[in-house]
Design a protein around this motif. Structure first.
Motif, PDB file in Angstrom:
ATOM      1  N   UNK C  13       0.850  -1.197   0.000  1.00 25.39           N
ATOM      2  CA  UNK C  13       0.000   0.000   0.000  1.00 25.39           C
ATOM      3  C   UNK C  13       0.882   1.242   0.000  1.00 25.39           C
ATOM      4  N   UNK C  14       0.660   2.121  -0.975  1.00 27.88           N
ATOM      5  CA  UNK C  14       1.466   3.343  -1.112  1.00 27.88           C
ATOM      6  C   UNK C  14       0.694   4.554  -0.538  1.00 27.88           C
ATOM      7  N   UNK C  15      -0.644   4.515  -0.752  1.00 23.23           N
ATOM      8  CA  UNK C  15      -1.442   5.672  -0.303  1.00 23.23           C
ATOM      9  C   UNK C  15      -2.894   5.249  -0.150  1.00 23.23           C
ATOM     10  N   UNK C  16      -3.626   5.849   0.808  1.00 21.18           N
ATOM     11  CA  UNK C  16      -5.064   5.589   0.927  1.00 21.18           C
ATOM     12  C   UNK C  16      -5.788   6.906   1.185  1.00 21.18           C
ATOM     13  N   UNK C  17      -6.856   7.178   0.371  1.00 22.25           N
ATOM     14  CA  UNK C  17      -7.678   8.397   0.526  1.00 22.25           C
ATOM     15  C   UNK C  17      -9.101   7.958   0.877  1.00 22.25           C
ATOM     16  N   UNK C  18      -9.659   8.448   1.994  1.00 14.75           N
ATOM     17  CA  UNK C  18     -10.974   7.993   2.459  1.00 14.75           C
ATOM     18  C   UNK C  18     -12.067   9.026   2.135  1.00 14.75           C
ATOM     19  N   UNK C  19     -13.185   8.530   1.516  1.00 19.21           N
ATOM     20  CA  UNK C  19     -14.386   9.348   1.328  1.00 19.21           C
ATOM     21  C   UNK C  19     -15.383   8.931   2.389  1.00 19.21           C
ATOM     22  N   UNK C  20     -16.681   9.290   2.263  1.00 21.29           N
ATOM     23  CA  UNK C  20     -17.677   8.904   3.272  1.00 21.29           C
ATOM     24  C   UNK C  20     -18.044   7.424   3.152  1.00 21.29           C
ATOM     25  N   UNK C  21     -18.047   6.900   1.892  1.00 18.53           N
ATOM     26  CA  UNK C  21     -18.506   5.511   1.677  1.00 18.53           C
ATOM     27  C   UNK C  21     -17.442   4.709   0.900  1.00 18.53           C
ATOM     28  N   UNK C  22     -16.538   5.447   0.194  1.00 14.35           N
ATOM     29  CA  UNK C  22     -15.549   4.788  -0.667  1.00 14.35           C
ATOM     30  C   UNK C  22     -14.138   5.188  -0.254  1.00 14.35           C
ATOM     31  N   UNK C  23     -13.169   4.314  -0.541  1.00 11.34           N
ATOM     32  CA  UNK C  23     -11.751   4.649  -0.306  1.00 11.34           C
ATOM     33  C   UNK C  23     -10.979   4.389  -1.587  1.00 11.34           C
ATOM     34  N   UNK C  25      -7.242   3.558  -3.047  1.00  9.75           N
ATOM     35  CA  UNK C  25      -5.978   3.029  -2.533  1.00  9.75           C
ATOM     36  C   UNK C  25      -4.994   2.853  -3.695  1.00  9.75           C
ATOM     37  N   UNK C  26      -3.732   3.326  -3.512  1.00 12.77           N
ATOM     38  CA  UNK C  26      -2.700   3.121  -4.539  1.00 12.77           C
ATOM     39  C   UNK C  26      -1.750   2.036  -4.039  1.00 12.77           C
ATOM     40  N   UNK C  27      -1.500   1.036  -4.904  1.00 11.52           N
ATOM     41  CA  UNK C  27      -0.682  -0.125  -4.527  1.00 11.52           C
ATOM     42  C   UNK C  27       0.526  -0.229  -5.463  1.00 11.52           C
ATOM     43  N   UNK C  28       1.723  -0.277  -4.889  1.00 17.13           N
ATOM     44  CA  UNK C  28       2.961  -0.474  -5.654  1.00 17.13           C
ATOM     45  C   UNK C  28       3.138  -1.976  -5.889  1.00 17.13           C
ATOM     46  N   UNK C  29       3.067  -2.410  -7.163  1.00 19.78           N
ATOM     47  CA  UNK C  29       3.185  -3.856  -7.452  1.00 19.78           C
ATOM     48  C   UNK C  29       4.560  -4.191  -8.048  1.00 19.78           C
ATOM     49  N   UNK C  30       5.500  -3.218  -7.978  1.00 18.14           N
ATOM     50  CA  UNK C  30       6.847  -3.495  -8.485  1.00 18.14           C
ATOM     51  C   UNK C  30       6.950  -3.249  -9.984  1.00 18.14           C
ATOM     52  N   UNK C  31       8.204  -3.248 -10.496  1.00 20.65           N
ATOM     53  CA  UNK C  31       8.421  -3.028 -11.921  1.00 20.65           C
ATOM     54  C   UNK C  31       8.018  -1.622 -12.353  1.00 20.65           C
ATOM     55  N   UNK C  32       7.941  -0.706 -11.366  1.00 24.49           N
ATOM     56  CA  UNK C  32       7.588   0.679 -11.686  1.00 24.49           C
ATOM     57  C   UNK C  32       6.094   0.901 -11.832  1.00 24.49           C
ATOM     58  N   UNK C  33       5.303  -0.121 -11.546  1.00 24.97           N
ATOM     59  CA  UNK C  33       3.849  -0.015 -11.706  1.00 24.97           C
ATOM     60  C   UNK C  33       3.108   0.214 -10.383  1.00 24.97           C
ATOM     61  N   UNK C  34       2.214   1.227 -10.374  1.00 24.86           N
ATOM     62  CA  UNK C  34       1.347   1.494  -9.220  1.00 24.86           C
ATOM     63  C   UNK C  34      -0.092   1.359  -9.690  1.00 24.86           C
ATOM     64  N   UNK C  35      -0.894   0.539  -9.005  1.00 28.94           N
ATOM     65  CA  UNK C  35      -2.280   0.311  -9.403  1.00 28.94           C
ATOM     66  C   UNK C  35      -3.225   1.018  -8.418  1.00 28.94           C
ATOM     67  N   UNK C  36      -4.238   1.717  -8.966  1.00 31.43           N
ATOM     68  CA  UNK C  36      -5.234   2.402  -8.145  1.00 31.43           C
ATOM     69  C   UNK C  36      -6.492   1.543  -8.013  1.00 31.43           C
ATOM     70  N   UNK C  37      -6.962   1.401  -6.773  1.00 29.23           N
ATOM     71  CA  UNK C  37      -8.157   0.600  -6.494  1.00 29.23           C
ATOM     72  C   UNK C  37      -9.184   1.470  -5.769  1.00 29.23           C
ATOM     73  N   UNK C  38     -10.446   1.278  -6.119  1.00 34.10           N
ATOM     74  CA  UNK C  38     -11.520   2.008  -5.428  1.00 34.10           C
ATOM     75  C   UNK C  38     -12.436   0.974  -4.795  1.00 34.10           C
ATOM     76  N   UNK C  39     -12.435   0.919  -3.448  1.00 36.03           N
ATOM     77  CA  UNK C  39     -13.229  -0.090  -2.724  1.00 36.03           C
ATOM     78  C   UNK C  39     -14.128   0.610  -1.702  1.00 36.03           C
ATOM     79  N   UNK C  40     -15.037  -0.134  -1.053  1.00 40.95           N
ATOM     80  CA  UNK C  40     -15.872   0.503  -0.035  1.00 40.95           C
ATOM     81  C   UNK C  40     -15.002   0.794   1.195  1.00 40.95           C
ATOM     82  N   UNK C  41     -15.373   1.829   1.940  1.00 39.82           N
ATOM     83  CA  UNK C  41     -14.639   2.195   3.161  1.00 39.82           C
ATOM     84  C   UNK C  41     -14.689   1.022   4.148  1.00 39.82           C
TER      85      UNK C  41
END
Lengths: 69, 69, 69, 69, 69, 69
Positions: C13-23, C25-41
């Motif tokens: 986990x590189x970063x997490x931003x929280x909304x009222x119902x959703x969060x 999250x940016x995930x470093x998966x290596x090889x210079x790649x960062x994946x952004x995920x939007x999940x429920x809080x």
């Protein structure tokens, strides 16, 4: 493994239909409800999906729509 | 309306949590199963989603994953 | 748990931003790649998502689009 | 074209399997990660997807789940 | 960028509503049709989404359901 | 049936291509726009999808991406 998808329901494989690349699987989750899943054939074989076997159904909350009659 | 989504299950609204743009709704579909849905706030209001009310859960087969323990 | 989704990639986990119902999250998966995920809080809290922690990214094959420049 | 999907990762086509309507494509995105994509056969042909060719993987944030071991 | 998603329709931004993490955007695609999109706030700002501006709507074929009255 | 998906557009079936498990359907929604849908073969048969017939296209807001040229 705990997953962010909000819905994990346990059930039993009722039926599996195989295409060339996709498989359609019907899962009895109890309470009179049968859920249809469409996954890759590769996944169906890897998970050993077969009639009568226990299986979990996993669904993201954002993939669940609501409707009124 | 008949829809191509393969899963339409009837249930009752158990809980609704409202964000600024999204609402999270829990639906009791019987058999001990409660399904969580995340829809737009606009849709929740338009459908009159409220605790205790009957509601249908609609899910595409390709959005249903399978998992083994 | 083995899951039908064809993509399970490990990362941090590189970063997490929280909304009222959703969060978000940016995930470093290596090889210079960062994946952004939007999940429920709810999910973010249940999984204990926090910066620096190990986490897996799970994606269905049918949710992966391809594009050419 | 700039797109609202939060994840655009560059890679190389490693493998393509063709069904009647769908194609399953494996993409090496570096860092030891290979991502599997399931797209329509029409799209695979239109994009000229072929082994060894450069390709971008595009994924919406809301389609990325997180999981802990 | 050519993308595997089968639907790319051009239109004009009619309305944008911002939440803490998500934005809901209505796009006029002509023929009397207005399409609603829900994207991350980050994406809306990055794309410079604003009322009156031209924008493309991009949708995967597998995310398009069909229904009869 | 009223549904939480924010996009319901009426149109006419222009073309249908059948695979073993999936069907690809092109729908003319007017204004020069044709939308491609990929549904299960079971659904296409159940809905009686056929060229020239009226049909509705249903799409969730969270499945609609935006892009700029």
């Amino acid at each position: 493994m705990a997953i962010s998808a909000r819905n994990t329901l346990s059930g039993t494989v009722k039926e599996i239909k195989r295409g060339m690349v996709t498989a359609t699987v019907k899962v009895d989750i109890g309470g009179g409800n049968v859920i249809t899943s469409s996954i890759t054939l590769e996944a169906a074989e890897e998970l050993g999906v077969a009639e009568g076997k226990p299986i979990n159904v996993v669904i993201k909350a954002s993939d669940v729509m609501l409707a009124t009659d």
